[in-house]
Design a protein around this motif. Structure first.
Motif, PDB file in Angstrom:
ATOM      1  N   ASP B 331      57.292  34.830  46.387  1.00 47.21           N
ATOM      2  CA  ASP B 331      56.829  33.436  46.355  1.00 47.21           C
ATOM      3  C   ASP B 331      55.483  33.316  45.647  1.00 47.21           C
ATOM      4  O   ASP B 331      54.828  32.276  45.708  1.00 47.21           O
ATOM      5  CB  ASP B 331      56.696  32.862  47.776  1.00 47.21           C
ATOM      6  N   LEU B 332      55.081  34.383  44.981  1.00 50.75           N
ATOM      7  CA  LEU B 332      53.755  34.374  44.345  1.00 50.75           C
ATOM      8  C   LEU B 332      53.665  33.322  43.245  1.00 50.75           C
ATOM      9  O   LEU B 332      52.702  32.551  43.197  1.00 50.75           O
ATOM     10  CB  LEU B 332      53.452  35.766  43.781  1.00 50.75           C
ATOM     11  N   TYR B 333      54.673  33.293  42.374  1.00 51.46           N
ATOM     12  CA  TYR B 333      54.663  32.279  41.316  1.00 51.46           C
ATOM     13  C   TYR B 333      54.597  30.877  41.919  1.00 51.46           C
ATOM     14  O   TYR B 333      53.849  30.024  41.471  1.00 51.46           O
ATOM     15  CB  TYR B 333      55.958  32.354  40.490  1.00 51.46           C
ATOM     16  N   HIS B 334      55.461  30.662  42.938  1.00 47.47           N
ATOM     17  CA  HIS B 334      55.505  29.328  43.541  1.00 47.47           C
ATOM     18  C   HIS B 334      54.149  28.938  44.121  1.00 47.47           C
ATOM     19  O   HIS B 334      53.674  27.821  43.954  1.00 47.47           O
ATOM     20  CB  HIS B 334      56.575  29.275  44.623  1.00 47.47           C
ATOM     21  N   ALA B 335      53.531  29.908  44.800  1.00 44.95           N
ATOM     22  CA  ALA B 335      52.240  29.608  45.424  1.00 44.95           C
ATOM     23  C   ALA B 335      51.185  29.288  44.370  1.00 44.95           C
ATOM     24  O   ALA B 335      50.404  28.353  44.521  1.00 44.95           O
ATOM     25  CB  ALA B 335      51.796  30.783  46.286  1.00 44.95           C
ATOM     26  N   ILE B 336      51.178  30.068  43.281  1.00 43.42           N
ATOM     27  CA  ILE B 336      50.121  29.885  42.276  1.00 43.42           C
ATOM     28  C   ILE B 336      50.441  28.728  41.322  1.00 43.42           C
ATOM     29  O   ILE B 336      49.568  27.953  40.963  1.00 43.42           O
ATOM     30  CB  ILE B 336      49.906  31.180  41.461  1.00 43.42           C
ATOM     31  N   TYR B 337      51.721  28.642  40.924  1.00 42.16           N
ATOM     32  CA  TYR B 337      52.065  27.685  39.862  1.00 42.16           C
ATOM     33  C   TYR B 337      52.923  26.511  40.335  1.00 42.16           C
ATOM     34  O   TYR B 337      53.119  25.563  39.587  1.00 42.16           O
ATOM     35  CB  TYR B 337      52.838  28.389  38.751  1.00 42.16           C
ATOM     36  N   GLY B 338      53.508  26.582  41.537  1.00 43.97           N
ATOM     37  CA  GLY B 338      54.509  25.596  41.949  1.00 43.97           C
ATOM     38  C   GLY B 338      53.976  24.176  41.968  1.00 43.97           C
ATOM     39  O   GLY B 338      52.852  23.928  42.401  1.00 43.97           O
ATOM     40  N   GLY B 339      54.806  23.243  41.518  1.00 45.15           N
ATOM     41  CA  GLY B 339      54.424  21.835  41.565  1.00 45.15           C
ATOM     42  C   GLY B 339      54.324  21.215  40.193  1.00 45.15           C
ATOM     43  O   GLY B 339      54.133  21.909  39.206  1.00 45.15           O
ATOM     44  N   HIS B 340      54.458  19.873  40.151  1.00 43.80           N
ATOM     45  CA  HIS B 340      54.348  19.182  38.874  1.00 43.80           C
ATOM     46  C   HIS B 340      52.901  18.791  38.610  1.00 43.80           C
ATOM     47  O   HIS B 340      52.137  18.553  39.544  1.00 43.80           O
ATOM     48  CB  HIS B 340      55.255  17.952  38.842  1.00 43.80           C
ATOM     49  N   GLY B 341      52.559  18.750  37.364  1.00 42.33           N
ATOM     50  CA  GLY B 341      51.198  18.383  36.987  1.00 42.33           C
ATOM     51  C   GLY B 341      50.229  19.532  37.224  1.00 42.33           C
ATOM     52  O   GLY B 341      50.573  20.563  37.791  1.00 42.33           O
ATOM     53  N   ASP B 342      49.010  19.346  36.747  1.00 43.15           N
ATOM     54  CA  ASP B 342      47.972  20.367  36.901  1.00 43.15           C
ATOM     55  C   ASP B 342      47.188  20.084  38.174  1.00 43.15           C
ATOM     56  O   ASP B 342      46.607  19.008  38.295  1.00 43.15           O
ATOM     57  CB  ASP B 342      47.005  20.310  35.714  1.00 43.15           C
ATOM     58  N   PHE B 343      47.184  21.007  39.095  1.00 42.58           N
ATOM     59  CA  PHE B 343      46.300  20.824  40.263  1.00 42.58           C
ATOM     60  C   PHE B 343      45.824  22.177  40.808  1.00 42.58           C
ATOM     61  O   PHE B 343      46.570  23.149  40.776  1.00 42.58           O
ATOM     62  CB  PHE B 343      46.975  19.981  41.354  1.00 42.58           C
ATOM     63  N   PRO B 344      44.584  22.215  41.286  1.00 42.86           N
ATOM     64  CA  PRO B 344      44.056  23.470  41.797  1.00 42.86           C
ATOM     65  C   PRO B 344      44.465  23.724  43.246  1.00 42.86           C
ATOM     66  O   PRO B 344      44.637  22.802  44.017  1.00 42.86           O
ATOM     67  CB  PRO B 344      42.540  23.277  41.715  1.00 42.86           C
ATOM     68  N   ARG B 345      44.656  24.981  43.558  1.00 36.94           N
ATOM     69  CA  ARG B 345      44.858  25.449  44.925  1.00 36.94           C
ATOM     70  C   ARG B 345      44.388  26.897  44.963  1.00 36.94           C
ATOM     71  O   ARG B 345      44.237  27.519  43.905  1.00 36.94           O
ATOM     72  CB  ARG B 345      46.313  25.291  45.362  1.00 36.94           C
ATOM     73  N   ALA B 346      44.154  27.419  46.157  1.00 35.90           N
ATOM     74  CA  ALA B 346      43.783  28.824  46.281  1.00 35.90           C
ATOM     75  C   ALA B 346      44.901  29.540  47.017  1.00 35.90           C
ATOM     76  O   ALA B 346      45.602  28.936  47.825  1.00 35.90           O
ATOM     77  CB  ALA B 346      42.467  28.962  47.041  1.00 35.90           C
ATOM     78  N   VAL B 347      45.091  30.826  46.706  1.00 34.54           N
ATOM     79  CA  VAL B 347      46.170  31.598  47.324  1.00 34.54           C
ATOM     80  C   VAL B 347      45.609  32.920  47.859  1.00 34.54           C
ATOM     81  O   VAL B 347      44.983  33.680  47.114  1.00 34.54           O
ATOM     82  CB  VAL B 347      47.297  31.890  46.303  1.00 34.54           C
ATOM     83  N   LEU B 348      45.829  33.166  49.134  1.00 28.37           N
ATOM     84  CA  LEU B 348      45.373  34.405  49.763  1.00 28.37           C
ATOM     85  C   LEU B 348      46.575  35.251  50.186  1.00 28.37           C
ATOM     86  O   LEU B 348      47.658  34.724  50.397  1.00 28.37           O
ATOM     87  CB  LEU B 348      44.518  34.104  50.996  1.00 28.37           C
ATOM     88  N   GLY B 349      46.364  36.545  50.338  1.00 24.35           N
ATOM     89  CA  GLY B 349      47.452  37.441  50.760  1.00 24.35           C
ATOM     90  C   GLY B 349      47.076  38.187  52.036  1.00 24.35           C
ATOM     91  O   GLY B 349      45.911  38.544  52.236  1.00 24.35           O
ATOM     92  N   VAL B 350      48.072  38.416  52.889  1.00 19.77           N
ATOM     93  CA  VAL B 350      47.841  39.075  54.176  1.00 19.77           C
ATOM     94  C   VAL B 350      48.284  40.539  54.105  1.00 19.77           C
ATOM     95  O   VAL B 350      49.402  40.835  53.709  1.00 19.77           O
ATOM     96  CB  VAL B 350      48.634  38.368  55.299  1.00 19.77           C
ATOM     97  N   PHE B 351      47.397  41.465  54.507  1.00 21.85           N
ATOM     98  CA  PHE B 351      47.715  42.903  54.494  1.00 21.85           C
ATOM     99  C   PHE B 351      48.518  43.332  55.717  1.00 21.85           C
ATOM    100  O   PHE B 351      49.489  44.036  55.643  1.00 21.85           O
ATOM    101  CB  PHE B 351      46.428  43.732  54.480  1.00 21.85           C
ATOM    102  N   ASP B 352      48.008  42.948  56.883  1.00 18.34           N
ATOM    103  CA  ASP B 352      48.630  43.388  58.137  1.00 18.34           C
ATOM    104  C   ASP B 352      48.145  42.483  59.262  1.00 18.34           C
ATOM    105  O   ASP B 352      47.464  41.481  59.015  1.00 18.34           O
ATOM    106  CB  ASP B 352      48.310  44.863  58.420  1.00 18.34           C
ATOM    107  N   VAL B 353      48.491  42.834  60.494  1.00 23.82           N
ATOM    108  CA  VAL B 353      48.172  41.978  61.639  1.00 23.82           C
ATOM    109  C   VAL B 353      46.655  41.828  61.818  1.00 23.82           C
ATOM    110  O   VAL B 353      46.161  40.731  62.079  1.00 23.82           O
ATOM    111  CB  VAL B 353      48.830  42.537  62.929  1.00 23.82           C
ATOM    112  N   VAL B 354      45.944  42.924  61.667  1.00 19.37           N
ATOM    113  CA  VAL B 354      44.494  42.878  61.850  1.00 19.37           C
ATOM    114  C   VAL B 354      43.859  41.967  60.794  1.00 19.37           C
ATOM    115  O   VAL B 354      43.004  41.136  61.078  1.00 19.37           O
ATOM    116  CB  VAL B 354      43.888  44.302  61.781  1.00 19.37           C
TER     117      VAL B 354
END
Lengths: 277, 588
Positions: B331-354
């Motif tokens: 879902d990386l592409y969707h998170a970074i690029y998904g959606g119509h038009g140009d709009f900013p968002r930030a995307v973080l990734g989770v390593f583990d439970v801690v």
């Protein structure tokens, strides 16, 4: 407090003669009657001609995306119940793309007032058939969906268990003001169906035709009788007035609803705002 | 560059490598396999041992074969291990679903049903130890009938083999079934009968530090991390593998004064979040890929109307329905690029439970500070695992939205300021009324179709990404020794496996971004200096992460190891892929 105290400086973009002018006036009158201060008011809409209305009301307004005004208003009102929250929009926004949200907003009974300006047409996109466009009208003008029956939105909200249902006509200012006032005062989800003309994409005299098909509910009509309410909206005429008002504390009357003496309307639970800092 | 670097104990002090055990239990629906895993993990946590548990189901989530793989050890664990030390299997034919999840070695202890004549599959590997057979099932005329609980027997045998006392099991059972004490009493005789058998083989005994630890799933950690960061409104719609975020919040959010709504769909869920946050209340939703697809238009609204939202996406495998209970990083592409038009968002990734708790705090920090949507990419592998962790007390101040006062000027979306973020007008504040809008707007929030204004507003909104990039320059983690010459770039839940990979393969070092977008490029360029070879590793058929990096920097001669998800990547698989000739080199 006067209605104009709740108006922004923005001039409406609506066509001359549009029914939405009346709704703007009636709504601000009702809110002024109830002494709702601009900072305590939220007006939320989706997309469409009538969804432009929040821009003309001095309030914390939100012109959102097509069909999603109800979820956004539900989130706001759940988090900030101390705000008076009014949702406005049209028949395409509310009964087509956004219809899936309507029964659920009713089920949750969050204290919102939902005003639908139903002109039976998509005006902003220049005259396509909406879910409430009459068959004959679609056929005579060659619109899409000419074999599809129109929706009866008032029957739909009644059957979903809506606690306050009223209908009014955009040409009748005193009636509209009164319906809006009662709807906003009602402590639960309230729905007002406004018969509004479209001067550009409906035939000349459309608004008058709506009026001719309308009648005011008689004095002796019992607004707490759900069965009478359903009967009142089943024929081809438009009953005007408060069609149904659920007595406070009573359970919703809807298919599948459970009579439960312990049931408390959410408004009794959600009184206080969540902290914002 | 101060990236957060982990030098592993195994590197720093090779004389005390981590001691750990992998226990796998496979059964059919109704065998209560999940409960055994749950109880063993609780018992380990109670002794101050670390561990993690992953569960495996068939496609339907409920019913059918199920297996748990549990690894316990004397250090923090976020990888389930390559080889199975103990395998308990009630029916050999049930094993076929779990290819890739279990693998025997020479000294594995294999526990099978006494009367089961099933043939062990070749892929399982083999042990040199004699198989321990036990009469788990009750038969009547050759047909299996309901009998004493198999899971109690299996639990007893594993406890006995591990040298754990009966009292520990009784305590774990009593905690798990605190509402049904009679049930525990009814089952203990079955437990004791197996526990007191003479001939149960012993396996390596693990000793914990004695301080009880916490067992938490990835989804619970996400929910609790969000609450610690100030979350007060949540709306969501049930979806595997993210539902437990909502379930945890239903139990725990009202207690801190928050509210929760189960929405009719994901469009509504994010809509409610946008509405509550428009009201000034820190808000979030959680979903998985299909839900994120439905939320996409609303994500654009959150960005356009400059309303903070946090969206957790527990990624699952495949498009459409795909494999709901399986993990993937697609879902990386969707998170970074998904959606119509140009709009900013930030995307973080989770390593583990801690890490999940920490990430949630950062997500709220970015959302509240920059008034835009922040996506947190978890995945089924992190979300559904149970992991043992140290207790935590978060003492950081909760992020606070910059609130408007009349001194902040008349325009909600002011263009002239030296900062792209404007004071947020919280409804209820006198004099601050305005219209938020998804339609392009002027500084006052009024609709416009002016091309110049659209350009200026886009510049203002995207300037937030520059601020975020600056604030998050160090949001990456590196593993291994700085002078290692082979590099691996990966993200999200690959962390656990790679952490152990570099411990055993000191010629490697690893770079894992904590923020994927905007990408901490400077830290990455600094890290990659001196590498003789570099490989990207991910669970995405298209190699979304590799291709994304290609769009940011020179990735010539960087190899891509990318496959579709389903099962997480093991060290064994990584080893063979790295050793294979680089056929897919320079994929771009």
């Amino acid at each position: 407090m006067k209605a104009k105290d709740l108006r922004t400086e923005l001039q409406p973009v609506w066509c001359t003669g549009c029914g939405d002018f009346g709704v703007l006036k009636g709504l601000t009158q009702a809110l002024a009657d109830l002494e709702v201060a601009p900072e305590k008011l939220a007006v939320i809409s989706g997309i469409g001609c009538s969804s432009r209305l929040p821009g003309y009301v001095k309030a914390y307004s939100f012109n959102t995306i097509h069909g999603r005004a109800l979820p956004i208003a539900t989130g706001l009102k759940t988090a900030r119940p101390e705000l008076t929250t009014v949702v406005v929009g049209g028949d395409g926004d509310g009964f087509s793309i956004g219809l899936g949200h309507l029964p659920h907003a009713i089920r949750r009974d969050v204290n919102l007032t939902y005003v639908v300006m139903d002109n039976g047409i998509y005006g902003l996109t220049k005259g396509q058939a909406s879910p409430t466009t009459e068959l004959e009208s679609k056929r005579s003008r060659g619109l899409g969906g000419s074999d599809e029956q129109p929706l009866n939105p008032v029957l739909l909200v009644l059957s979903s268990g809506c606690g306050f249902v009223a209908r009014t006509h955009a040409g009748n200012m005193p009636h509209m003001r009164e319906m809006f006032r009662q709807a906003i005062e009602y402590p639960g989800f309230s729905f007002v169906h406004v018969l509004a003309g479209c001067v550009t994409y409906q035939p000349r005299g459309y608004s008058d035709q709506l009026l001719q098909r309308s009648y005011e509910l008689p004095q002796e009509y019992d607004t707490t009788d759900a069965g009478a309410a359903i009967n009142a909206v089943r024929d081809g005429r438009f009953a005007l007035g408060v069609i149904y008002r659920r007595p406070l504390g009573a359970a919703a009357v809807a298919a599948g609803a459970t009579e439960d003496e312990d049931w408390t309307p959410p408004d009794a639970v959600l009184k206080q705002d969540l902290p914002t800092e | 560059m101060e990236t957060r670097t982990e030098v592993l104990p195994a590197n720093a002090a090779p004389e005390t490598p981590m001691r750990s055990l992998v226990i796998a239990i496979a059964g059919s629906g109704g065998d209560g396999v999940a409960l055994i895993g749950d109880l063993l993990l609780k018992m380990a946590a109670h002794q101050g041992l670390y561990g993690m548990l992953v569960q495996s189901y068939g496609p339907q989530i409920r019913g059918g074969e199920s297996a748990v793989v549990l690894r316990i050890g004397d250090r923090e664990i976020c990888y389930e291990g390559d080889d199975t030390d103990v395998l308990v299997c009630f029916k050999v034919s049930d094993l076929k679903r779990f290819r890739g999840s279990v693998h025997l070695h020479d000294d594995s202890l294999l526990v099978l049903e006494e009367k089961d004549e099933g043939v062990l599959p070749d892929w399982l590997g083999a042990t040199k130890r004699p198989v321990f057979r036990h009469p788990f099932a009750t038969f009547d005329g050759g047909v299996e009938v309901a009998g004493e609980p198999k899971n109690m027997m299996a639990l007893a045998l594993v406890c006995r083999a591990l040298g754990w006392p009966e009292s520990l099991a009784q305590q774990a059972l009593a905690e798990r079934f605190s509402h049904k004490p009679a049930l525990v009493e009814r089952n203990m005789p079955t437990f004791r009968k197996a526990f007191n058998l003479e001939n149960v083989p012993a396996i390596t005994k693990l000793i914990g530090h004695g301080v009880p630890l916490v067992v938490e799933t990835g989804n619970e950690a996400v929910a609790r991390g969000a609450m610690a960061a100030g979350l007060r409104f949540f709306a969501g719609y049930p979806i595997t593998p993210s539902s437990e975020v909502m379930e945890t919040l239903i139990d725990e959010l009202p207690a801190v004064g928050g509210r929760i709504v189960q929405a009719e769909d994901e469009i509504s869920a994010l809509g409610m979040v946008v509405g509550a946050s428009f009201g000034g209340v820190p808000s979030m939703t959680a979903t998985s890929g299909p839900g994120l697809s439905l939320m996409t238009e609303m994500m654009g609204l959150s960005s356009m109307a400059e309303i903070p939202t946090v969206i957790v996406d527990c990624q699952r495998a495949g498009p459409a329905t795909g494999m709901p209970s399986r993990t993937e990083q697609s879902d990386l592409y969707h998170a970074i690029y998904g959606g119509h038009g140009d709009f900013p968002r930030a995307v973080l990734g989770v390593f583990d439970v801690v890490h999940a708790r920490d990430v949630m705090f950062r997500a709220f920090e970015l959302a509240e500070n920059y008034q835009l949507p922040v996506l947190v990419l978890s995945d089924a592998y992190v979300a559904q695992r149970r992991q043992i962790r140290d207790g935590v007390t978060d003492r950081r101040d909760k992020p606070r939205r910059w609130r408007w006062t009349p001194e902040d000027g008349p325009a909600r979306f002011q263009l002239s300021g030296d900062h792209p973020v404007n004071a947020f007008r919280v409804p209820g504040t006198p004099g601050g009324t305005y219209m938020a809008a998804g339609i392009e707007h002027t500084e006052d929030g009024n609709p416009t179709a002016d091309a110049g204004m659209h350009q200026k507003m886009s510049e203002k909104r995207f300037a937030k990404l520059e601020g975020i990039a600056d604030d998050t320059r160090t949001w990456a983690r590196t593993l291994g020794k700085a002078d290692a010459t082979r590099g691996i770039v990966a993200w999200g839940s690959s962390y656990g496996m790679l952490r152990e990979w570099v411990a055993g393969n000191p010629e490697y070092r690893v770079f894992l971004p904590e923020i994927l977008h905007p990408f901490p490029l400077e830290a990455f360029e600094e890290w990659r200096k001196g590498l003789a070879e570099t490989t990207t590793v991910e669970l995405s058929f298209q190699g979304q992460f590799h291709r994304y990096l290609c769009s940011l920097t020179d990735m010539t001669a960087v190899r891509s190891i990318a496959r579709s998800g389903g099962l997480p990547m093991s060290m064994r698989e990584l080893g063979s892929l790295l050793a294979a000739p680089a056929a897919k080199k320079e994929k771009a």
